[in-house]
Enzyme design. Structure first.
Site, short mmCIF file in Angstrom:
data_model
loop_
_atom_site.label_atom_id
_atom_site.label_comp_id
_atom_site.label_asym_id
_atom_site.label_seq_id
_atom_site.Cartn_x
_atom_site.Cartn_y
_atom_site.Cartn_z
N LYS A 99 16.83 -50.08 -21.09
CA LYS A 99 15.50 -49.77 -20.57
C LYS A 99 14.69 -51.06 -20.38
CE LYS A 99 11.89 -48.81 -22.91
NZ LYS A 99 10.86 -48.27 -23.83
N ASP A 115 12.70 -44.09 -19.89
CA ASP A 115 11.97 -43.97 -21.15
C ASP A 115 11.75 -42.49 -21.45
OD1 ASP A 115 10.02 -43.19 -19.38
OD2 ASP A 115 8.50 -44.61 -20.09
#
Length: 376
Positions: free
Chosen positions: A227, A245
């Site tokens: 991420k 996320d």
């Protein structure tokens, strides 16, 4: 000898024989009586033939039959319970199927993803990374600090941090306690300080003080996952990538684009639905929408500008007035504040959702496959 005497003598001689015969007769009578008592089976059979015997036999048979039925009912209890559990488990499995019972095709999900991306692009035309940064190193540090806190809190913390340690070399040589104190407001400051010291030292020693521009090299840095790597690649190097996320994962599942919960699998499935050029911006738009309207516990469905495209409409508040109170301002403002773009985009309100052509697009909540089947 007189006749009388002769008769008495004859009687005396015959007496032992009579007594022996009497004993023999008595013994024979006893044997006969015992023989008559011995065959009880015959007497039982005879008793069964009698009305009273038949009644008793019927009662006994009835009791036995009732006992067998009770046993038969109790025996398959485990099997019934197992079957019930299987049926319940089958109901809970969230199968990706259309109303017709067939699994939804990739093409159908890709069309819905494209429509959602287009609508989000109209609403959040100003979508951007909400972390403040001026170079790849600052973005990398800010993204690491953003874990388990808000971007607003990070932006309030990083000015003093970057003033003290502007380069990887400076941060790698920082006093751990002083670094911890600077980033304390972001939470988990000890583990975050350890990651910042480690990645700064790796940048200094292995990459000449520069942030690498590939996913493989970025994820090797301490505290950097996929991420964080895609945030840096997409916004500092222009390399397309999805930022999966908690907001992104929640929304793509609500939109029925995937059922995956693992971030890597979510990334792979959504990558397959959209053009590579849209990956970075689709992430920004989706995250904007998740932070402002499509919240985790109380989505503002009644105030959602893309509600008619959402298959999960109705999970949140549908009353328009109540839903408006759930909207959140830019950068984590208070519920009820007016939703609007930042000051960098003055005078341009978010436009309404483009009108749809009912003849070519399925109703909300229905896949393109199902709509095509209904038309046929």
């Amino acid at each position: 000898m007189s006749e009388q005497e002769a008769a008495d003598a004859a009687a005396s001689a015959a007496a032992p024989r009579k007594r022996a015969a009497a004993k023999k007769a008595t013994a024979t009578a006893k044997k006969t009586a015992q023989a008559e008592k011995a065959p009880t089976g015959k007497k039982t059979a005879a008793a069964k033939k009698s009305p009273a015997g038949q009644t008793a036999a019927k009662k006994t048979a009835g009791k036995k039959a009732a006992a067998k039925k009770a046993t038969a009912k109790k025996a398959p209890a485990k099997k019934t319970a197992v079957a019930a559990k299987k049926a319940t488990a089958a109901k809970k499995v969230p199968a990706k199927k259309t109303p017709g019972g067939k699994p939804e095709s990739r093409e159908s999900r890709a069309k819905r993803a494209a429509r959602l991306n287009e609508a989000l692009a109209e609403v959040y035309y100003y979508a951007h990374p909400e972390l403040d940064f001026e170079n790849p190193f600052e973005l990398l540090v800010a993204t690491v600090l953003s874990a388990q806190t808000t971007d607003l809190r990070v932006n309030q913390t990083t000015p003093a941090l970057f003033a003290a340690y502007p380069t990887p070399e400076d941060m790698a040589a920082a006093n751990p306690e002083e670094l911890e104190e600077l980033i304390r407001p972001t939470g988990f400051f000890r583990s975050k300080a350890k990651s910042l010291l480690g990645l700064s030292a790796a940048l200094r020693d292995d990459h000449g003080g520069k942030v690498p521009g590939t996913i493989d090299e970025l994820v090797k840095l301490p505290g950097v996952g996929r991420k964080t790597a895609f945030v840096v690649l997409g916004n500092a190097f222009g390399v397309p990538g999805l930022t999966v996320d908690t907001h992104f994962g929640r929304l793509v599942r609500r939109w029925k684009l995937t059922e995956q919960t693992d971030a890597v699998k979510v990334e792979q499935e959504i990558d397959d639905l959209l053009p590579e050029s849209e990956w970075t911006m689709f992430s920004h738009r989706t995250i904007f929408h998740g932070r402002r309207i499509c919240h985790s516990r109380k989505p503002a469905c009644g105030a959602c500008p893309i509600a008619e495209l959402c298959p999960s409409y109705g999970e949140g508040e549908t009353d328009p007035e109540k839903a408006k109170k759930l909207l959140k301002y830019e950068m984590g403002g208070q519920p009820g504040q007016r939703l609007k773009p930042p000051a960098d985009y003055p005078g341009r309100p978010a436009p309404p959702l483009p009108s749809r052509d009912p003849a070519t697009e399925p109703p909300a909540g229905q896949s393109a496959d199902a709509a095509a089947g209904a038309q046929r």
